[in-house]
Design an enzyme around this catalytic site. Structure first.
Site, PDB file in Angstrom:
ATOM      1  N   LYS A 134      -1.084  -2.757  -0.744  1.00 18.23           N
ATOM      2  CA  LYS A 134      -1.247  -2.635  -2.439  1.00 18.23           C
ATOM      3  C   LYS A 134      -0.139  -1.891  -2.836  1.00 18.23           C
ATOM      4  O   LYS A 134       0.075  -0.664  -2.520  1.00 18.23           O
ATOM      5  CB  LYS A 134      -2.446  -2.183  -2.455  1.00 18.23           C
ATOM      6  CG  LYS A 134      -2.999  -2.125  -3.966  1.00 18.23           C
ATOM      7  CD  LYS A 134      -4.210  -1.454  -4.148  1.00 18.23           C
ATOM      8  CE  LYS A 134      -4.548  -1.318  -5.678  1.00 18.23           C
ATOM      9  NZ  LYS A 134      -6.049  -0.834  -5.863  1.00 18.23           N
ATOM     10  N   ASP A 146       3.947  -4.477 -13.179  1.00 19.30           N
ATOM     11  CA  ASP A 146       5.218  -4.107 -12.456  1.00 19.30           C
ATOM     12  C   ASP A 146       4.949  -4.432 -10.880  1.00 19.30           C
ATOM     13  O   ASP A 146       5.898  -4.213  -9.957  1.00 19.30           O
ATOM     14  CB  ASP A 146       5.891  -2.867 -13.083  1.00 19.30           C
ATOM     15  CG  ASP A 146       4.901  -1.698 -12.369  1.00 19.30           C
ATOM     16  OD1 ASP A 146       4.134  -1.873 -11.834  1.00 19.30           O
ATOM     17  OD2 ASP A 146       5.338  -0.512 -12.915  1.00 19.30           O
ATOM     18  N   GLY A 147       3.823  -4.563 -10.458  1.00 16.97           N
ATOM     19  CA  GLY A 147       3.415  -4.745  -9.004  1.00 16.97           C
ATOM     20  C   GLY A 147       3.502  -3.392  -8.187  1.00 16.97           C
ATOM     21  O   GLY A 147       3.301  -3.627  -6.933  1.00 16.97           O
ATOM     22  N   ARG A 204      -4.150  -1.484   3.541  1.00 20.96           N
ATOM     23  CA  ARG A 204      -5.575  -1.622   3.556  1.00 20.96           C
ATOM     24  C   ARG A 204      -5.939  -2.729   4.494  1.00 20.96           C
ATOM     25  O   ARG A 204      -5.133  -3.741   4.785  1.00 20.96           O
ATOM     26  CB  ARG A 204      -6.197  -2.083   2.226  1.00 20.96           C
ATOM     27  CG  ARG A 204      -5.541  -1.492   1.100  1.00 20.96           C
ATOM     28  CD  ARG A 204      -6.231  -1.768  -0.219  1.00 20.96           C
ATOM     29  NE  ARG A 204      -6.017  -3.128  -1.009  1.00 20.96           N
ATOM     30  CZ  ARG A 204      -6.698  -3.652  -2.051  1.00 20.96           C
ATOM     31  NH1 ARG A 204      -7.392  -2.660  -2.818  1.00 20.96           N
ATOM     32  NH2 ARG A 204      -6.560  -4.660  -2.702  1.00 20.96           N
ATOM     33  N   ASP A 281     -14.039 -10.536  -9.850  1.00 24.58           N
ATOM     34  CA  ASP A 281     -12.804 -10.506  -8.882  1.00 24.58           C
ATOM     35  C   ASP A 281     -12.707  -9.340  -8.172  1.00 24.58           C
ATOM     36  O   ASP A 281     -12.034  -9.451  -7.298  1.00 24.58           O
ATOM     37  CB  ASP A 281     -11.746 -10.480  -9.708  1.00 24.58           C
ATOM     38  CG  ASP A 281     -11.559  -9.327 -10.777  1.00 24.58           C
ATOM     39  OD1 ASP A 281     -12.377  -9.348 -11.548  1.00 24.58           O
ATOM     40  OD2 ASP A 281     -10.578  -8.665 -10.862  1.00 24.58           O
ATOM     41  N   ASN A 282     -13.743  -8.465  -8.336  1.00 22.43           N
ATOM     42  CA  ASN A 282     -13.540  -7.342  -7.545  1.00 22.43           C
ATOM     43  C   ASN A 282     -14.933  -7.119  -6.479  1.00 22.43           C
ATOM     44  O   ASN A 282     -15.382  -6.044  -6.002  1.00 22.43           O
ATOM     45  CB  ASN A 282     -13.783  -5.649  -8.457  1.00 22.43           C
ATOM     46  CG  ASN A 282     -12.442  -5.689  -9.002  1.00 22.43           C
ATOM     47  OD1 ASN A 282     -11.344  -6.056  -8.548  1.00 22.43           O
ATOM     48  ND2 ASN A 282     -12.515  -4.892 -10.046  1.00 22.43           N
ATOM     49  N   ASP A 291     -11.468  -2.868  -3.866  1.00 25.09           N
ATOM     50  CA  ASP A 291     -10.923  -2.435  -5.099  1.00 25.09           C
ATOM     51  C   ASP A 291     -11.354  -1.303  -5.753  1.00 25.09           C
ATOM     52  O   ASP A 291     -12.082  -1.351  -6.791  1.00 25.09           O
ATOM     53  CB  ASP A 291     -11.058  -3.522  -5.963  1.00 25.09           C
ATOM     54  CG  ASP A 291     -10.203  -5.062  -5.707  1.00 25.09           C
ATOM     55  OD1 ASP A 291      -9.344  -4.600  -4.660  1.00 25.09           O
ATOM     56  OD2 ASP A 291     -10.363  -6.081  -6.065  1.00 25.09           O
TER      57      ASP A 291
HETATM   58  C1  LIG Z   1     -10.698  -5.062 -10.669  1.00 21.28           C
HETATM   59  O1  LIG Z   1     -10.957  -4.863 -11.627  1.00 21.28           O
HETATM   60  C2  LIG Z   1     -10.098  -4.432 -12.863  1.00 21.28           C
HETATM   61  C3  LIG Z   1     -10.615  -4.494 -14.004  1.00 21.28           C
HETATM   62  O2  LIG Z   1     -11.050  -5.792 -14.478  1.00 21.28           O
HETATM   63  C4  LIG Z   1      -8.749  -5.138 -12.692  1.00 21.28           C
HETATM   64  O3  LIG Z   1      -7.828  -4.514 -13.622  1.00 21.28           O
HETATM   65  C5  LIG Z   1      -8.285  -5.466 -11.212  1.00 21.28           C
HETATM   66  O4  LIG Z   1      -7.251  -5.943 -11.179  1.00 21.28           O
HETATM   67  C6  LIG Z   1      -9.370  -5.692 -10.366  1.00 21.28           C
HETATM   68  N1  LIG Z   1      -8.837  -5.498  -9.102  1.00 21.28           N
HETATM   69  C7  LIG Z   1      -8.456  -6.357  -8.470  1.00 21.28           C
HETATM   70  C8  LIG Z   1      -7.560  -6.088  -7.190  1.00 21.28           C
HETATM   71  O5  LIG Z   1      -8.710  -7.435  -8.293  1.00 21.28           O
END
Ligand SMILES: *[C@@H]1O[C@H](CO)[C@@H](O)[C@H](O)[C@H]1NC(C)=O
Ligand SMILES: *[C@@H]1O[C@H](CO)[C@@H](O)[C@H](O)[C@H]1NC(C)=O
Ligand SMILES: *[C@@H]1O[C@H](CO)[C@@H](O)[C@H](O)[C@H]1NC(C)=O
Ligand SMILES: *[C@@H]1O[C@H](CO)[C@@H](O)[C@H](O)[C@H]1NC(C)=O
Length: 528
Positions: A134, A146-147, A204, A281-282, A291
């Protein structure tokens, strides 16, 4: 040389089958775009230009998961591997395509914007672990990013994910943290001023990095064949209890995710952990904590505690996490829906309705254990709720109230003479109803005549940590690390590896003391 041999073994036991069994993006160039009809994009890490240094490693992850000797981490070979400088020969690094609901709203394509899956390692015990960097550079999913990741957020993730593991909470693990002399620009203080900070990379590891959003993106894009393929793969690989040939497999799968998510969130609550960004997504499909962003351990007990200072609506406050779990599971249900027949749709709806009961059952179990209660009694829920109410009113420290209840004797409690060192109990005892709670608690404990006070304290100290990674502790370690002093990182690693055991250096550092005055108004900076 031992290390060369070990690194060779590590490399030889690397697998890249994800890209062989799941479709990858036909576009191979690395630029930001909307990606379709695949689960991964092939994307290579971007090596740092300048010197890279190792900040921290987890001895246990190295030895127990990666079969590496700690001494290997000193080698250039290792540092190259874990910083994205050099990839394993034949490796096909991947960035995962996923979507998600962020803050309640469908955000469409998200994806690994600065993470690279560098391979799957099959260790000596035959376990498969997915290794992910990461902060290792841009991918097709980087959007405006920017990764890169910075030392502050990387260190917080490194320390916390390991700490959660030792608290007994399912989580991704962190193997290593490196920092480079390459700088990235961040608005660290949210005042519009960009400052230069060193880029950092965490390696990770987790059994899987698939999320609810991994499925959602496919449903939202109408890629139903791929949805079915990915789900069957996930079930086959990670859900041994579900028969992938069974027509009801998605129902069975859903039922496990619902159960495990309820367990996980109850566990978070039992240690006062607020994830901070519970977007779909988390949220892991394997129900592990992933995350780590603006997370926080609650100090003064407060159901409205929000670690992310910009979360103005307080959506992800600690007291709302169980509800958010339900919201996220409902999004998972919606993602599965197109693959279900009417009967199965009814079943999953029914299963989701059981979530609150699953959650409260586990919550009750955990909090009863935190109070050392054996067996069952009518008044247990009230006893727990009453204590939490007193903690809230007196702003008593969550971690230390439970810990000190584990350390104080029944006779000290009975006489309400609370020694000075039990500062959290002193705070809560200021409430006029504290004696009433104590008397209920003691009579509940005494209802079991075969239990002894020393047994009770032994049980309680084994489940109530003396040390959690409070924000001020992380902040103090970060500030030192930013000046190249990693002593506090190493101290925290040592202490948090045994959070239930008293540790003299931790005591000297004040880790079980009230929050120091310099840190009272500290807030989590979300810059990542
Ligand atoms: C987790 O949620 C945050 C806020 O939405 C987001 O910025 C972040 O990219 C998420 N993390 C991942 C790795 O998806
Ligand atoms: C931004 O940085 C400049 C120069 O260092 C400083 O004078 C200014 O006060 C800063 N702005 C804010 C809002 O802190
Ligand atoms: C914190 O909350 C704000 C407001 O909802 C959100 O925009 C931001 O992405 C969150 N921070 C992180 C790191 O997710
Ligand atoms: C009473 O305590 C003993 C051990 O101390 C335990 O084995 C037993 O299950 C307890 N009984 C009840 C009803 O809680």
């Amino acid at each position: 040389m031992l290390y060369m041999q070990q690194m060779r073994t590590l490399r030889r036991s690397f697998f890249f089958f994800l890209s062989a069994v799941l479709p990858t993006d036909p576009v191979k160039e690395n630029y930001v775009r909307k990606v379709k009809n695949c689960v991964f994009s092939i994307a290579f890490p971007t090596p740092f230009q300048s010197r890279v240094r190792l900040v921290a490693v987890s001895k246990e992850v190295l030895e127990d998961i990666l079969d590496l000797d700690l001494s290997v981490s000193e080698t250039d070979d290792f540092i190259q591997l874990v910083s994205g400088g050099k990839i394993v020969f034949g490796s096909i690094p991947l960035a995962h395509r996923y979507g998600g609901h962020q803050f309640g709203i469908w955000a469409d394509q998200l994806g690994d914007g600065r993470a690279h899956l560098i391979g799957i390692y099959m260790n000596r015990q035959g376990e498969k672990w997915e290794l992910q960097l990461k902060g290792s550079g841009k991918t097709p999913y980087s959007r405006n990013g920017d990764g890169r990741a910075i030392l502050r957020s990387s260190l917080r993730e490194f320390l916390c994910s390991e700490a959660m593991h030792y608290l007994g909470i399912p989580t991704s693990r962190a193997a290593s943290l490196v920092v480079s002399d390459d700088v990235v620009w961040r608005d660290q203080f949210y005042n519009g001023n960009l400052t230069k900070v060193p880029g950092a990379v965490v390696l990770r590891v987790a059994k899987s990095w698939f999320r609810i959003g991994s499925l959602e993106i496919l449903t939202h894009s109408g890629e139903l064949d791929l949805l079915r393929m990915l789900l069957d793969f996930i079930i086959q690989e990670y859900f041994p209890l579900v028969d992938v040939k069974e027509p009801n497999r998605y129902v069975d799968f859903f039922s496990i995710v619902v159960f495990e998510t309820a367990q996980l969130i109850a566990l978070w609550m039992s240690v006062g952990f607020a994830h901070g960004v519970c977007n779909t997504d988390n949220f892991s499909l394997l129900s592990i904590t992933i995350d780590y962003g603006p997370f926080g351990f609650m100090e003064a007990y407060n159901p409205d505690f929000v670690p992310n200072t910009s979360d103005d609506e307080r959506r992800y406050k600690i007291g709302n996490q169980a509800n958010i779990g339900m919201f996220n599971l409902n999004k998972l249900l919606q993602a599965l829906n197109p693959l279900l027949n009417p009967r199965q749709k009814q079943l999953v709806t029914q299963i989701l309705k059981e979530y609150p009961v699953l959650y409260y059952t586990r919550f009750r179990e955990l909090f009863k254990a935190k109070l050392g209660l054996l067996g069952k009694s009518e008044g247990d829920d009230d006893l727990i709720a009453f204590l939490l109410h007193l903690m809230e009113k007196t702003e008593a420290d969550f971690t230390m109230t439970f810990r000190q209840l584990s350390e104080i004797t029944q006779s000290q409690l009975q006489e309400l003479v609370i020694p000075q060192e039990f500062w959290a109990l002193k705070m809560i005892s200021k409430h006029k109803l504290f004696p009433a709670w104590v008397s209920q608690y003691l009579s509940r404990l005494k209802s079991n005549i075969s239990d002894s006070d020393s047994e009770r304290r032994k049980r309680m100290t084994a489940v109530n940590p003396r040390y959690v990674l409070k924000n001020w502790m992380a902040e103090s370690a970060v500030q030192k690390a930013e000046r190249n002093d990693f002593s506090e990182v190493h101290l925290l690693q040592q202490v948090l590896r045994h959070p239930f055991q008293k540790h003299s250096a931790a005591e000297r550092a004040g880790y079980s003391s009230p929050t120091p005055s310099w840190a009272r108004d500290l807030r989590v900076s979300c810059s990542s």
